[in-house]
Write a protein that holds these residues in place. Sequence first.
Motif, PDB file in Angstrom:
ATOM      1  N   SER A  74       0.819  -1.213   0.000  1.00 30.71           N
ATOM      2  CA  SER A  74       0.000   0.000   0.000  1.00 30.71           C
ATOM      3  C   SER A  74       0.849   1.257   0.000  1.00 30.71           C
ATOM      4  CB  SER A  74      -0.935   0.014   1.218  1.00 30.71           C
ATOM      5  OG  SER A  74      -1.862  -1.036   1.155  1.00 30.71           O
ATOM      6  N   ASN A  75       1.787   1.340   0.934  1.00 27.11           N
ATOM      7  CA  ASN A  75       2.615   2.533   1.080  1.00 27.11           C
ATOM      8  C   ASN A  75       4.091   2.151   1.025  1.00 27.11           C
ATOM      9  OD1 ASN A  75       0.360   4.330   1.622  1.00 27.11           O
ATOM     10  ND2 ASN A  75       0.194   3.274   3.584  1.00 27.11           N
ATOM     11  N   GLY A  76       4.896   3.064   0.517  1.00 25.99           N
ATOM     12  CA  GLY A  76       6.333   2.846   0.482  1.00 25.99           C
ATOM     13  C   GLY A  76       6.842   2.126  -0.748  1.00 25.99           C
ATOM     14  N   LYS A  77       5.956   1.767  -1.681  1.00 21.98           N
ATOM     15  CA  LYS A  77       6.397   1.028  -2.875  1.00 21.98           C
ATOM     16  C   LYS A  77       7.425   1.816  -3.680  1.00 21.98           C
ATOM     17  CE  LYS A  77       2.409   0.608  -4.937  1.00 21.98           C
ATOM     18  NZ  LYS A  77       1.573   1.365  -3.976  1.00 21.98           N
ATOM     19  N   SER A  78       7.110   3.081  -3.903  1.00 20.11           N
ATOM     20  CA  SER A  78       7.989   3.890  -4.749  1.00 20.11           C
ATOM     21  C   SER A  78       9.354   4.093  -4.103  1.00 20.11           C
ATOM     22  CB  SER A  78       7.346   5.252  -5.045  1.00 20.11           C
ATOM     23  OG  SER A  78       6.159   5.100  -5.783  1.00 20.11           O
ATOM     24  N   THR A  79       9.354   4.464  -2.817  1.00 20.66           N
ATOM     25  CA  THR A  79      10.620   4.682  -2.130  1.00 20.66           C
ATOM     26  C   THR A  79      11.429   3.392  -2.061  1.00 20.66           C
ATOM     27  OG1 THR A  79       9.767   6.522  -0.820  1.00 20.66           O
ATOM     28  CG2 THR A  79      11.668   5.337   0.065  1.00 20.66           C
ATOM     29  N   THR A  80      10.766   2.274  -1.734  1.00 12.09           N
ATOM     30  CA  THR A  80      11.477   0.997  -1.646  1.00 12.09           C
ATOM     31  C   THR A  80      12.059   0.614  -3.003  1.00 12.09           C
ATOM     32  OG1 THR A  80      10.065   0.259   0.169  1.00 12.09           O
ATOM     33  CG2 THR A  80      11.240  -1.437  -1.065  1.00 12.09           C
TER      34      THR A  80
END
Length: 465
Positions: free
Chosen positions: A128-134
């Motif tokens: 859900s969250n953090g996909k882009s940063t990861t």
Amino acid sequence: MIPVRGYEGARVAVLGLGRSGLSAARAVRAGGAEPVCWDDNPAARAAAAGEGFACADLTGAGAFDGIAALIVSPGIPHLYPAPNPVVLAALEAGVPVDNDIGLFFRSLATPDWDGFVTAPRVVAVTGSNGKSTTSALIHHILQEAGRPAQLAGNIGRGVLDLEPPGEGAAVVLELSSYQTELARALTPDVAVFTNLSPDHLDRHAGLGGYFAAKRRLFAEGGPDRAVIGVDEIEGRFLAGQMAEGPADDRVIRVSSGQKLTGPGWQVFARKGFLAETRKGKQMASIDLRGISGLPGAHNHQNACAAYAACRALGLAPRVIEAALHSYPGLPHRSQVIAEAGGVTYVNDSKATNVDSAAKALGAFPRIRWICGGLEKEGGLDALKGTTGAVAKAYVIGREAAAFAMQLDVEAEVCTTMARAVERAMEEAEPGDTVLLAPAAASFDQYDNFEQRGEDFTAEVEKRLK
């Protein structure tokens, strides 16, 4: 470009002619098939025709006669809340429906790979969250380590626009639930699940359907390694499904905030320190507190997931640690855009739901919070109890007054970004952070979250001159 394989000499329909759709049409043509394109937008059809693609209304009778497959862009619903009429026509005609992600996985490997000493690897990141940063962080670490790497998917380029990877190369993909749900082929070498919180519920008919779309990357993909965030029950369930037992190190469990124990492979962050344990022994420790590109516990979770993925690819802890310190961060994601008079200005326009906004609110000690926009399903109740660091909220959006009434902090209705930035800057004191973390979609005032973040940045910079 990665030419699409398996449809040589066939006619393949492409629905939606945005970035991924046009990319798919080009790759289908490069693979020796004939694309038949359609988009409801006349301008999009004109752009495709300008590249020599045949456009045909796929809603008409017999439109799918002689069509081998339909390739659908991610924004087009194929099941819930109701299938697009073109998708429905394809299903009724018995035509397989796929997307560019499915085409990528079925087309990536070539006979040339038999000559590689080290075959290319694919890392796919969802959640859900953090996909882009990861995803961006994994890509950055690989590049800093000297590994050829490309980044694509829901971030950067379309997957079929990538260059065919060579000896020892890596491809890092950020994949949304829209992409994982429909792809007919999903075969990453390393799959990463960051976390789960309610989002896109109408598109997946509820939280269960949303999780099921994410789960497909693991259940159908059969990755060699699965990096799974276990701070929610869905992650713990997924890790349990993927592992044969507690010591199965094909699963790397990841957490931010809790110490993980046991005989398996774990990476977790507590009090600003990342730790890796394996077979009950600590393998590495990294101090994350001074890394400016990764502020807050939510970014520490991203760091753990990226670290685990890179360890699964064989990188040494010290190599990963050095790369973490040089990571600059992504635009619109906890992005420090200015520091002046003891006040820090942070653009987190990508915080489009309450969970991601709550994580941003936990990353800074005293906050002037700019929030608001197109409220998502589920309301703002999940924000209650997470606003302890907020000195005041400055609410934007067409429904700013209704949004402000749901907050448990002092809130000023500003409506526009210009007014919100002006008031926050007037009242900010040394040590404060003026934070854009909207907890809402942008579409009531902006075309996308990037445009909203750029407006915030421009308003701050204008007043600091």
